[in-house]
Write an enzyme that holds these catalytic residues in place. Structure first.
Site, mmCIF file in Angstrom:
data_model
loop_
_atom_site.group_PDB
_atom_site.id
_atom_site.type_symbol
_atom_site.label_atom_id
_atom_site.label_comp_id
_atom_site.label_asym_id
_atom_site.label_seq_id
_atom_site.Cartn_x
_atom_site.Cartn_y
_atom_site.Cartn_z
ATOM 1 N N LYS A 1 15.384 5.989 39.237
ATOM 2 C CA LYS A 1 14.256 5.863 38.336
ATOM 3 C C LYS A 1 14.241 6.949 37.412
ATOM 4 O O LYS A 1 13.567 7.995 38.384
ATOM 5 C CB LYS A 1 13.200 5.133 38.617
ATOM 6 C CG LYS A 1 12.228 4.889 37.412
ATOM 7 C CD LYS A 1 10.778 4.585 38.066
ATOM 8 C CE LYS A 1 9.674 4.334 36.953
ATOM 9 N NZ LYS A 1 8.296 4.136 37.567
ATOM 10 N N GLY B 1 -0.964 4.484 35.619
ATOM 11 C CA GLY B 1 -2.185 4.743 36.536
ATOM 12 C C GLY B 1 -3.365 3.943 36.039
ATOM 13 O O GLY B 1 -4.442 4.216 36.833
ATOM 14 N N ASN C 1 2.437 -0.402 40.818
ATOM 15 C CA ASN C 1 1.943 0.537 42.087
ATOM 16 C C ASN C 1 0.406 0.522 42.319
ATOM 17 O O ASN C 1 -0.143 0.302 43.127
ATOM 18 C CB ASN C 1 2.635 1.855 41.893
ATOM 19 C CG ASN C 1 2.662 2.652 43.059
ATOM 20 O OD1 ASN C 1 3.524 3.567 43.226
ATOM 21 N ND2 ASN C 1 1.752 2.302 44.081
ATOM 22 N N THR C 2 -0.008 1.553 41.169
ATOM 23 C CA THR C 2 -1.395 1.807 41.320
ATOM 24 C C THR C 2 -2.684 0.596 41.620
ATOM 25 O O THR C 2 -3.209 0.624 42.495
ATOM 26 C CB THR C 2 -2.002 2.433 40.187
ATOM 27 O OG1 THR C 2 -1.065 3.738 39.882
ATOM 28 C CG2 THR C 2 -3.661 2.721 40.385
ATOM 29 N N ALA D 1 4.247 0.413 34.405
ATOM 30 C CA ALA D 1 3.190 1.524 33.959
ATOM 31 C C ALA D 1 1.903 0.761 33.446
ATOM 32 O O ALA D 1 2.046 0.046 32.579
ATOM 33 C CB ALA D 1 3.420 2.646 33.306
ATOM 34 N N GLY D 2 0.777 0.933 34.076
ATOM 35 C CA GLY D 2 -0.573 0.423 33.295
ATOM 36 C C GLY D 2 -0.716 -0.880 33.710
ATOM 37 O O GLY D 2 -1.761 -1.516 33.421
#
Length: 258
Positions: free
Chosen positions: A97, A158, A207-208, A185-186
């Protein structure tokens, strides 16, 4: 339901990808991967213990899971390519990635450097999934450069803000048909993941939002179900929104019949 995702010639039963950063401990990460059923995880090379001890992050990733090393920390194409080479030489495979970020405040990806790295690494046989700011012309360039999928950000990485880039991602979903679109993301809630899949995205990476939850394994399972629900709704072809009300049962011809 037979609805497999194909990326880079590999078949996946789950359309939920999980990042492995920010977890409080490696055991929580392992449980989150297991409870979600995710078959692909991303790992930053700088977090891998190259000596492969029992405490290496890789020893906590369930067997059979595809590991995709990310180039976190790369500020330009040359650094991303170098990280990919180190990962391959260390035996961590050819799935990469690409993350090229030189902006330290908003952490926005550098699209032009990402195109350069994608072209170089795909030419060397890597399976390249580039993380990018959603832009149709950049997405087309990434496809031409050999990307196995395109990974537009939903919002700032994040941030848990959800699909702030919804309109631009919809353009990519409509126009980029050669490779899967993976929203990355986000994505802060399972409902965000479901929304992305309802739009027609092929997969979601989070993830976050999982790692920051009080119960990461439970949140990972919730995300997986959100992705599955959104995919099912997309395949079922949702009804159109209407400007005016439409009764679900007849309003005439019952009590007031003459």
């Amino acid at each position: 339901m037979d609805d497999k995702l194909i990326v880079g010639g590999r078949e996946f039963g789950s359309r939920f990808f999980l990042g492995t950063g920010k977890f409080g401990d490696k055991e929580a990460m392992r449980k989150a991967i297991a409870s979600s059923g995710s078959e692909l995880v991303t790992v930053a090379l700088r977090r891998i213990d190259l000596d492969e001890t029992d405490e290496s992050i890789l020893s906590f990733i369930p067997g059979g899971t595809t590991i995709m090393v990310n180039t976190s920390g790369a500020r330009n194409a040359a650094e991303a390519v170098r990280i990919a080479h180190i990962a391959r030489e260390a035996g961590y495979g050819d799935w990469i990635k690409i993350e090229v970020i030189s902006d330290s405040r908003y952490l926005l990806p550098d699209n032009q450097e990402t195109i350069k790295a994608t072209k170089t690494l795909s030419g060397e046989g890597f399976v390249v999934l580039p993380y990018m700011h959603p832009d149709l012309y950049v997405a087309k360039a990434l496809v031409d450069a050999g990307a196995a999928a395109v990974m537009p950000l939903g919002s700032l990485i994040g941030s848990n803000q959800g699909l702030k880039m919804r309109t631009l991602i919809e353009v990519l979903i409509e126009e980029i048909i050669e490779v899967p679109i993976v929203v990355d993301a986000g994505i802060g809630r399972p409902s965000h993941a479901a929304e992305a899949m309802e739009m027609g995205a092929d997969a979601v990476l989070a993830n976050t939002a999982v790692a920051d939850a009080e119960d990461p394994p439970l949140m990972a399972a919730a995300f997986a179900r959100g992705v599955e629900a959104g995919r099912m709704a997309y395949l079922a072809k949702m009804g159109k929104e209407r400007r005016e009300a439409a009764a679900s049962s007849p309003l005439t011809g019952f009590l007031y019949d003459e």
